[in-house]
Every structure is written in C-alpha cells, then in structure tokens.
Design a protein around this motif. Structure first.
Motif, PDB file in Angstrom:
ATOM      1  N   PHE A 136       0.902  -1.415  -0.066  1.00 21.50           N
ATOM      2  CA  PHE A 136       0.000  -0.142   0.033  1.00 21.50           C
ATOM      3  C   PHE A 136       0.822   1.129  -0.268  1.00 21.50           C
ATOM      4  O   PHE A 136       1.873   1.425   0.825  1.00 21.50           O
ATOM      5  N   GLY A 157      -4.097   7.023  -2.640  1.00 24.60           N
ATOM      6  CA  GLY A 157      -3.846   5.739  -2.117  1.00 24.60           C
ATOM      7  C   GLY A 157      -3.697   4.725  -3.111  1.00 24.60           C
ATOM      8  O   GLY A 157      -4.402   4.836  -4.110  1.00 24.60           O
ATOM      9  N   LEU A 158      -2.851   3.518  -2.987  1.00 20.71           N
ATOM     10  CA  LEU A 158      -2.622   2.534  -4.103  1.00 20.71           C
ATOM     11  C   LEU A 158      -2.456   1.244  -3.297  1.00 20.71           C
ATOM     12  O   LEU A 158      -1.564   1.268  -2.562  1.00 20.71           O
ATOM     13  N   GLY A 176      -8.049   2.154  -3.266  1.00 20.01           N
ATOM     14  CA  GLY A 176      -6.975   3.227  -3.034  1.00 20.01           C
ATOM     15  C   GLY A 176      -7.768   4.486  -3.666  1.00 20.01           C
ATOM     16  O   GLY A 176      -8.138   4.476  -4.737  1.00 20.01           O
TER      17      GLY A 176
END
Ligand code: MTE
Ligand code: MO
Length: 220
Positions: A136, A157-158, A176
């Motif tokens: 993350f 966010g990923l 995300g």
C-alpha cells in the motif's frame, strides 16, 4: 501497447503461469480511468493531508512537508474490479507502514481501521494492517512522472500485489482513493463510497470479492 492480440494472450499466459492473474481477470496494457464524479483541480499551495482520529497526535502535512517524508519505489500488479489487471507497474511515493515504523505517525492501539478521505467526499475503508503493508502506497508518481490528474494527482492511495505475492493481503484497486486528503484511524469499520453501493467490504481479488451478496450491483 501490444502489437497483436496474440502477444497480449502470450503475456497473459505467462502471468497466469506465475500465479499472478487473479480469477476472472484479464491482462491489459492500458491504464483505464475510473471514478465517480468530476476530476478535481488541485492547488498545491492550499493542499494538505490530515492524519486524524485514533492517533497519538494529529498531523497535517502541507505539500512541502509531505515531500520531505521518506520515499519509496515499488513495482505492483494492479487488479481492478472491472476485470483488468496490469503487471509490473512502477510507482513511487510514501509508505504509511514505514511512517509508522519510523515514528512519523503513531496510531493508537485501538485503531483497527483506516478510512481514506478524498476530494469531494469519496471514502474507502480498510483494516489498518492492509494499509501498513508494503504493497500500500501513498503514491505521487507513476512511471517516473507525477500521477496524472485523472489518476489522482497529486496524491492517491494505491493497493496492489507484488510479483511474488509475498504480501499477506491485497485488494482491488478501488481500495485506493484518488485525490487523497485524509487518513482517519478508527476503532470500528465504516463502509466507504463503493462499499456502501454494494462493492465487497474486503475486496480480495484472489477470492473474487467483487460485490457483497444481495446488492443490486452484484447483478451486473
Ligand atoms: N476519489 C476517488 N477515488 C477513487 C474512485 C473514485 O470514484 N473517487 N474510484 C475507485 C475505483 S472504483 C477504481 S476502479 C480506481 C480506479 O483508478 P484509476 O482511475 O487510476 O484506474 O480508483 C478508485 N479511487
Ligand atoms: Mo472500480
């Protein structure tokens, strides 16, 4: 782009044999844009990121302060609930897990969930363990360049998977939040935007957790 459809198929077979293609997914080389509502215009002069809720001390970083945090580069496989996966994507940004390990932010022991809060009120929820994992990222760059406005500039966010799937858990891409502005640490889970609309709360692509049972979305 693949020159021929058969090239795409070949690469897809390779990632499948490496156990990197979740069920019901297929390989794409495109990076589709998906979100609800318009793309916000962000002014870095007034931008900030707030970490609040169950943390020992609330934090507000402006863009300059955020850019002084330790940075990391990772390669991730991304899995979208709309059935595309893309492999070995190069991302750069700040690891929340690293920030916690190095004492930049201290979640309270009662913090069990994190809600990503984005421009225009988009939210998505995860267990705290997930966003503290190395897969993350608070991502600022894709492929060596700042993320484009459509993909979440300046910060998103990923969540994705490593090629060796060494991470304990992963999730579909909607976990995300693009145009991220806040991380709220909570004791109780709070379904986010798509989760309230019928997407699965856990969203594990390996278990095909696309939709929660009984929702109207699940019929599509
Ligand atoms: N702020 C915000 N973030 C969002 C969304 C959204 O509607 N708003 N949609 C999510 C969904 S459903 C997906 S599939 C991914 C898509 O990311 P991409 O456009 O970079 O492919 O963003 C996620 N993040
Ligand atoms: Mo999505």
């Amino acid at each position: 782009m693949f020159k021929r459809q058969s090239d795409r198929r070949q690469v897809e077979e390779i990632v499948r044999s490496q156990n990197r293609l979740p069920p019901g997914q297929s390989l794409t080389e495109k990076f589709p844009v998906l979100h609800y509502g318009p793309t916000p215009r962000v002014d870095l002069a007034t931008w900030d990121l707030k970490l609040f809720g169950l943390v020992e001390e609330e934090i507000i970083w402006n863009w300059e302060a955020f850019n002084q945090l330790p940075r990391t580069k990772i390669k991730l496989d991304l899995h979208c609930v709309t059935r595309w996966s893309q492999f070995d994507m190069d991302w750069e940004g700040v690891s929340l897990g690293q920030l916690v390990r190095e004492g930049f932010v201290a979640p309270k022991p009662e913090a069990k969930f994190v809600v990503q809060r984005c421009e225009y009120g988009y939210t998505t929820n995860t267990p705290i363990e997930l966003v503290l994992q190395d897969n993350f990222l608070l991502a600022t760059h894709y492929d060596g360049k700042p993320i484009t406005p459509d993909h979440g500039y300046p910060l998103r966010g990923l969540i994705g998977s490593f090629a060796d799937r060494s991470e304990p858990k992963t999730a579909y891409l909607w976990k995300g939040g693009k145009w991220l502005r806040g991380l709220e640490f909570c004791a109780d889970d709070q379904p986010g935007f798509w989760e309230k609309a019928g997407y699965h709360n856990e969203a594990d692509p390996w278990r095909e957790e696309r939709f929660s049972g009984g929702s109207w979305l699940g019929r599509f």
